[in-house]
Structure formats: C-alpha cells, structure tokens
Design a protein around this motif. Sequence first.
Motif, PDB file in Angstrom:
ATOM      1  N   LEU A  22      -9.648  28.316  14.691  1.00 42.30           N
ATOM      2  CA  LEU A  22     -10.345  27.076  14.369  1.00 42.30           C
ATOM      3  C   LEU A  22     -11.079  27.173  13.038  1.00 42.30           C
ATOM      4  O   LEU A  22     -11.173  26.196  12.294  1.00 42.30           O
ATOM      5  N   LEU A  53     -15.756  20.519  18.872  1.00 43.99           N
ATOM      6  CA  LEU A  53     -14.544  20.333  19.661  1.00 43.99           C
ATOM      7  C   LEU A  53     -14.742  20.834  21.087  1.00 43.99           C
ATOM      8  O   LEU A  53     -15.538  21.745  21.339  1.00 43.99           O
ATOM      9  N   ASP A  54     -13.982  20.237  22.009  1.00 43.21           N
ATOM     10  CA  ASP A  54     -13.905  20.723  23.385  1.00 43.21           C
ATOM     11  C   ASP A  54     -12.560  21.406  23.575  1.00 43.21           C
ATOM     12  O   ASP A  54     -11.526  20.879  23.148  1.00 43.21           O
ATOM     13  N   LEU A  55     -12.576  22.558  24.221  1.00 42.20           N
ATOM     14  CA  LEU A  55     -11.352  23.324  24.450  1.00 42.20           C
ATOM     15  C   LEU A  55     -11.127  23.478  25.947  1.00 42.20           C
ATOM     16  O   LEU A  55     -11.940  24.085  26.643  1.00 42.20           O
ATOM     17  N   ILE A  66      -7.065  21.146  22.775  1.00 48.09           N
ATOM     18  CA  ILE A  66      -8.231  21.048  21.897  1.00 48.09           C
ATOM     19  C   ILE A  66      -8.509  19.574  21.635  1.00 48.09           C
ATOM     20  O   ILE A  66      -7.659  18.854  21.100  1.00 48.09           O
ATOM     21  N   LEU A  83     -18.469  29.585  19.838  1.00 46.61           N
ATOM     22  CA  LEU A  83     -17.514  29.110  20.838  1.00 46.61           C
ATOM     23  C   LEU A  83     -17.946  29.648  22.198  1.00 46.61           C
ATOM     24  O   LEU A  83     -18.112  30.861  22.372  1.00 46.61           O
ATOM     25  N   HIS A 142     -16.635  25.011  24.305  1.00 49.58           N
ATOM     26  CA  HIS A 142     -16.991  24.155  23.180  1.00 49.58           C
ATOM     27  C   HIS A 142     -17.058  25.001  21.905  1.00 49.58           C
ATOM     28  O   HIS A 142     -17.445  26.171  21.941  1.00 49.58           O
ATOM     29  N   TRP A 143     -16.693  24.371  20.785  1.00 41.83           N
ATOM     30  CA  TRP A 143     -16.698  25.048  19.481  1.00 41.83           C
ATOM     31  C   TRP A 143     -17.382  24.149  18.462  1.00 41.83           C
ATOM     32  O   TRP A 143     -17.270  22.915  18.531  1.00 41.83           O
ATOM     33  N   LEU A 163      -9.350  32.288  19.217  1.00 43.26           N
ATOM     34  CA  LEU A 163      -9.509  30.853  18.998  1.00 43.26           C
ATOM     35  C   LEU A 163     -10.574  30.570  17.942  1.00 43.26           C
ATOM     36  O   LEU A 163     -10.426  29.645  17.128  1.00 43.26           O
ATOM     37  N   VAL A 190      -3.591  25.494  26.334  1.00 46.72           N
ATOM     38  CA  VAL A 190      -4.763  25.184  25.514  1.00 46.72           C
ATOM     39  C   VAL A 190      -4.686  23.735  25.044  1.00 46.72           C
ATOM     40  O   VAL A 190      -3.696  23.330  24.434  1.00 46.72           O
ATOM     41  N   THR A 222     -13.702  24.584  30.494  1.00 50.01           N
ATOM     42  CA  THR A 222     -13.879  23.822  29.262  1.00 50.01           C
ATOM     43  C   THR A 222     -14.946  24.507  28.424  1.00 50.01           C
ATOM     44  O   THR A 222     -16.097  24.630  28.855  1.00 50.01           O
ATOM     45  N   PHE A 275      -3.305  19.059  20.911  1.00 50.48           N
ATOM     46  CA  PHE A 275      -4.527  18.521  20.322  1.00 50.48           C
ATOM     47  C   PHE A 275      -4.657  17.061  20.732  1.00 50.48           C
ATOM     48  O   PHE A 275      -3.662  16.360  20.908  1.00 50.48           O
TER      49      PHE A 275
END
Length: 399
Positions: free
Chosen positions: A149, A158-160, A173, A115, A108-109, A145, A171, A106, A201
């Motif tokens: 984004l 966001l969490d990826l 998101i 990211l 994060h962005w 990514l 993936v 996991t 998503f």
Amino acid sequence: MSVTETEIIRVAARGDGVTADGRHAPFAAPGDMLADDGTLTPGPHHATPPCRHFPACGGCQLQHLDDATWGDFIVDRVASALAAQGLETEIRAPALSPPHTRRRATLHWEPAGRLGFTGEKSHAIVDLAECHVLAPELFALVAPLKRLLGRLRLKRRLDLHLTLADQGVDVLIIGALPEGLEAAEAVTDFAQRHALARVAFDEGYGAEVRWEPDAVTVTLGDVPVPLPPAAFLQATREGEAALVAAMQEAVAGAPTVADLFAGLGTFALTLPAKVYAAEGARDAILSLKAGAARAQRPVFTEHRDLYRRPLTTTELDRFAAVVLDPPRAGAREQAQALAESKVPVIGYVSCNPSSFARDAKMLVDGGYVLEWVQPVGQFRWSTHVELAARFTRADSQPR
C-alpha cells in the motif's frame, strides 16, 4: 490509615470487573481485590495478557481473563439477557475458539503507514506487530500489505477485508482503486509472491477483481461454495463447527427444514434434510445455489428480504423444523410469525444475546419451550458473544 479491599465478583458486559457493592474496575478479573484508592491486586483468574498491544488495540477486551473466567463471562451474558425477558433454561458450557484461529478480519490502513485494528473506543489505528487472534495465514500478510500500500501511494484511509478461503487468503481493499500499469504490476507481483486466492479493490461501486487465478471457494460441510468478496463467514472453523453441531442436534430427524438468513449455506449444506434456504444478500444466495447444485444437494434457494417479507405462518407450517441465523438486530418480524406457527422445532443462531432474548420471549409467549442454549466464543478475548438454541412445541412431533 488501613486500606480496605473489596473482591471483584464478576465481569460486566463491557469487560470491567465489578464488586458486590457495584464498583467498577477496568481490566479486573473475578478474585482480584480492589482497594479504596483503586489499586488492583490480581487474583487466581487474572491472566497475563499475551499481546503487547493489549489493552490499546480494540481487537481484544478480555486478555486479562483466564479461559474459565472468559467462559463464565459468556454464560453470564446469555443468562442476563434471558433474565431481562423473564426467561431461563439450560445454558451449556461455552465452546471457545483457541488463539490464532480467526479466519476473517477487517483491518485498517492509513497513509502514515499504520495497519491494524482500531484502538479501543477510538478510530486511531494500532500498528500491528503481533496478533494472537488472527490465523497465521492472515497475520503473515500484515507487513507485506503495508509495503504494497505504501508503494501504491494511496492517499486515503482504507479498510482491508481478509478471509481465509480454500485457495488461500482473499483480500478486498475498500476505499481506493489503483490506476496505471505500475500499480497493476505491483498488485499482480504481490498476489503471486504470497499465493493469494484473490485481490480486489472497491472504490465505492462494487468490488473490482485484480487477481483471481482460480475461482475462490469456501467449503461448508463438504461442499465448495463460491465465495463473494467480503462475504459473511463464521469467524473461526471451530466456532462454525460448534454452531453446525448445535443446529444438527436441534433439528435432528426433521425431513424438511427452512433455513432463514441462510447466507452461503453454513447450515443448509450440513443438514440431512430437504432444505428451503432464504437469504436477502443476492451474491450469497447465488453462491449457495451454485454450490448446492454442483454437489446435488436437495436445497431450494430463494432471494428474499426476510425483514420486509418474512415467511408467513402458512409458509412456515409446511416445514418440520426451522433454522434461523439473523444479523445482530435479530428477527423480530420473523419470530412473531414463528410464534404464531405450528412448526414443531426451531433452531436459532444469534450473535447478540439481547436481540435473541427478545425474540425468544415472543416464541415462548407463542407456546414454544426454550430447551437449551449453547454459547459460543468465536471472537477470542472479546466481549462479543454468539449462541445456538433449540425451541420446541410440547404438543408437536417432527413430521
């Protein structure tokens, strides 16, 4: 004035080096020498961290240790947890996953463009320029990514969730749901260009799939199982193989096995027995049911919350062996029922030595013998420790 140096003799649970007199030193390894003024002289087990982001990145805490010392740290964590409950047993050499093998993570962005993992003891995001734990297929998506984004002009952090599936990278998101034709085309173009298995998503109401040309699966044993978005999966193939081998050894010869907290079927689909599999996550148990049916495996599944409704002793006594792999909190209620049961053999998989030791104490007090523990280091250079163990009743034989 002369300077006195004291040797670091072990690594504490959070990764600090510790001297015999109890002094702690960050990023110290056994054999290092700690001076009175805090200066550290590296010893023979002090490794050069391979990643530029260490120690700022929270993805790793122990890159300063060589493999032998990291393995010793894992064994010590298990032994200390057992000792706190008055237990001891054979602790085998740990199975360590190599670098670049993490198949799920996991990241994060944030809209500023960073990211990566969050920092150690921080919510700040470390912008990944390299990573020595992620599988190459996952790390190859980090820069693309970021560009995607940014193009979508999303305004929230966001969490990826990235998972390496049979068909490629999956993936998910979390935190946004892009709207409009331009965004849809951008996501589709991105997925096609990078041969992704799926893109979904989740704005808080469940995953909405935007790209999935073929049904996404993960192969467990030799059975392809439908993979729900962000479903739990052992972190590395090597770690999974070590845990599966331990459970196969633990319950060898048992014709009937209950697999509790079964998930997608990591163990249920690899045991040569008739298996009853219980799991509280609906998506996971439905995937296991579908995979087992397609492969014609003798697996009976039940959607069951084992915290609210653990198997009773009457139910447990129908089986020749039980395998359980609970979350970090352990399985206090189920362990108590097992302690009162007549099940001959128990295989226990844990990602938390402390909750495992608590449950092991209940089983031992109920008449079981803890025969061995197999530690597993799936999270490379991390303080996170997993294990597998075997319990038996001395007066029982597998049925």
